[in-house]
Design an enzyme around this catalytic site. Structure first.
Site, PDB file in Angstrom:
ATOM      1  CG  ASP A   1      23.164 -12.237 -12.873  1.00 22.78           C
ATOM      2  OD1 ASP A   1      24.026 -12.971 -12.428  1.00 22.78           O
ATOM      3  OD2 ASP A   1      22.362 -12.214 -12.669  1.00 22.78           O
ATOM      4  CB  SER A   2      25.618 -13.944 -16.382  1.00 27.81           C
ATOM      5  OG  SER A   2      24.508 -14.313 -16.152  1.00 27.81           O
TER       6      SER A   2
ATOM      7  CE1 TYR B   1      28.640 -13.004 -17.855  1.00 30.10           C
ATOM      8  CE2 TYR B   1      29.511 -12.705 -15.203  1.00 30.10           C
ATOM      9  CZ  TYR B   1      29.200 -12.450 -16.408  1.00 30.10           C
ATOM     10  OH  TYR B   1      30.115 -11.239 -16.759  1.00 30.10           O
TER      11      TYR B   1
ATOM     12  CB  CYS C   1      26.572 -14.431 -10.473  1.00 30.16           C
ATOM     13  SG  CYS C   1      27.069 -15.507 -12.000  1.00 30.16           S
ATOM     14  CG  ASN C   2      25.099 -19.757  -7.380  1.00 39.13           C
ATOM     15  OD1 ASN C   2      25.708 -20.301  -6.324  1.00 39.13           O
ATOM     16  ND2 ASN C   2      23.568 -19.033  -7.576  1.00 39.13           N
ATOM     17  CB  THR C   3      29.008 -19.571 -13.104  1.00 42.51           C
ATOM     18  OG1 THR C   3      27.712 -19.903 -13.344  1.00 42.51           O
ATOM     19  CG2 THR C   3      29.156 -19.789 -14.423  1.00 42.51           C
TER      20      THR C   3
ATOM     21  CD  GLU D   1      17.655 -14.535 -19.362  1.00 39.57           C
ATOM     22  OE1 GLU D   1      17.721 -13.099 -20.292  1.00 39.57           O
ATOM     23  OE2 GLU D   1      18.410 -14.203 -18.801  1.00 39.57           O
TER      24      GLU D   1
ATOM     25  CB  CYS E   1      21.444 -21.260 -10.962  1.00 39.53           C
ATOM     26  SG  CYS E   1      21.536 -20.016 -12.956  1.00 39.53           S
ATOM     27  CB  THR E   2      21.182 -14.977  -8.770  1.00 36.89           C
ATOM     28  OG1 THR E   2      22.433 -15.424  -9.808  1.00 36.89           O
ATOM     29  CG2 THR E   2      22.091 -15.718  -7.888  1.00 36.89           C
ATOM     30  CG  HIS E   3      18.568 -16.920 -13.928  1.00 32.42           C
ATOM     31  ND1 HIS E   3      20.272 -16.050 -14.435  1.00 32.42           N
ATOM     32  CD2 HIS E   3      18.247 -16.670 -14.990  1.00 32.42           C
ATOM     33  CE1 HIS E   3      20.119 -15.698 -14.966  1.00 32.42           C
ATOM     34  NE2 HIS E   3      18.730 -15.731 -15.458  1.00 32.42           N
TER      35      HIS E   3
END
Lengths: 273, 273
Positions: free
Chosen positions: B11-12, B43, B74-76, B153, B185-187
């Site tokens: 992932d990013s 990303y 990571c979706n992007t 974050e 988005c994985t966040h």
């Protein structure tokens, strides 16, 4: 180095344009080569080691454009990488922190100075170091504001959300009776009105961009390399998203940006490092 | 490829840990090699070309660890790079978008599906493509939410500011009478409670992580490479800030992360590209 050579200016992205703008205003005869590291923005949460690696790559790129001086138009990179890269090249390298600290030390009346910036800039304590050197009696209070850069990049410059976030970040600093607040990240001048409304008229906002351009002018004169001609076409390079960058640059610069080029900044890596 | 080989997950940054957590829960016999590109996060605002370059470097790194399959958590990166990197390696590569789209198509009752994600994921239109393939009658409404990643974050998971930002982003989607919302988005699973409170009980939140782990399980079984032993020690690598990453990872993973290593991901660049 020829006085007709350009000035290299770099930042993690768009923030450094506030410094480029000030250089264009104060020394309009100089030509700028601007690099924004838009692929790897933001710098503020990254380690010193990573910022030095990135800054070295960018300095190598700017040197391929035969720049006569380099301005690190990013507080985080100035805090972490200025000393290292300045020792590795033979041209003048100027950061934004020292000029910002100098003007803040002059501006304060009660000796209480606030600094807002990225996590990296604040935790480096570099403003404290320079301010103490200039005036050992000042009290310096730092506060990291990690959401300001994404809010600026989202374009929410005067949005109620930005106002609320700014209140939250700045509240603590106001409790220390500061009379001077340094905008210690080159993105922050873009939300200076929002910040100014919160701190009120009794707190002087310091934008290091102005003083940085003044310092650049002095250095060029001292070295005898100031331009004696009219500026050439300023050139803009980014590591990603040239179109988006150019659109933004055209909203804040006094000149028209007609072309921005994407470059592969990682290819300027030094395999010896 | 030996069934005892590990699974590569990348992932990013920290977001992909929500996918790693789901893999650990559903297929606890597998060992994970996780890479978080913390030096170049986020990303979501970067171009397809840049994301492909970064993903290729990471795949090359994971291959040095002899992984038997790769999950792009990571979706992007799934939107922009899955097809390219999957065609360049001989092991299975799974993204999070297709599983997420499949489960959303099953979950909707009225056919109106909302997708929230990064600028890159939403503008790619990839969820629309997969959802239309699964069920051509659904209506898909996407909304980019660029401030969610920095808010996560910053750790403001249930903060009033995050609630206000989420309301602003989601309001438009609710006007389309959606009954299903994909956390694209994985966040975002880390702020699912904040999002859930805004959309209410009538909207099903879809977290692609669950379905991604299910798909991984199926693929491993189909290829006959599922682990038959107890998992070894999961290993964690980042491109910057190992200590900060590890602290966060330990708050969300069911296992203890005892070591996270910083690596120079740029050194895995292919000079031919």
């Amino acid at each position: 180095m020829a006085s007709s050579a350009p000035i290299g200016v770099f930042d993690s992205g768009i923030g450094g344009l506030t410094v480029a703008r000030e250089i264009m205003r104060q020394i309009p005869g100089e030509t700028i080569i601007y690099f924004g590291d838009t692929a790897r923005v933001p710098y503020g949460s990254k380690s010193k080691k990573t910022i030095i690696t990135y800054s070295r790559q960018i300095v190598r790129f700017l040197q391929t454009k035969n720049v006569k001086a380099i301005v690190i138009a990013c507080n985080t990179a100035s805090a972490f990488a200025l000393e290292t890269v300045a020792s590795e090249v033979s041209i003048p390298v100027i950061g934004v922190v020292k000029p910002g600290a100098r003007i803040a030390a002059k501006a304060t009346r009660n000796g209480n100075i606030g600094i807002i910036g990225t996590e990296g800039t604040i935790s480096s304590g570099i403003y404290n170091t320079y301010l103490s050197e200039t005036n050992p009696t000042v009290n310096v209070y730092g506060k990291a504001c990690p959401l300001f850069v994404p809010l600026v990049e989202e374009g929410w410059l005067t949005d109620p959300v930005t106002v609320e976030v700014a209140k939250r970040y700045i509240k603590e600093l106001l409790s220390y009776d500061i009379d001077t607040l340094v905008l210690g990240c080159t993105h922050y001048p873009l939300i200076r009105h929002t910040i100014g409304d919160i701190v009120g008229n009794n707190v002087t906002l310091v934008n290091p961009a102005y003083e940085t351009a003044r310092e650049l002018k002095k250095v060029l004169e001292k070295e005898g390399i100031e331009s004696t001609a009219t500026a050439g076409e300023h050139k803009f390079y980014v590591s990603d998203g040239a179109e988006k960058f150019q659109k933004f640059a055209n909203t804040i610069l006094p000149c028209e940006v007609v072309e921005t080029k994407d470059i592969n900044i990682e290819s300027f890596a030094d395999s010896l490092i």
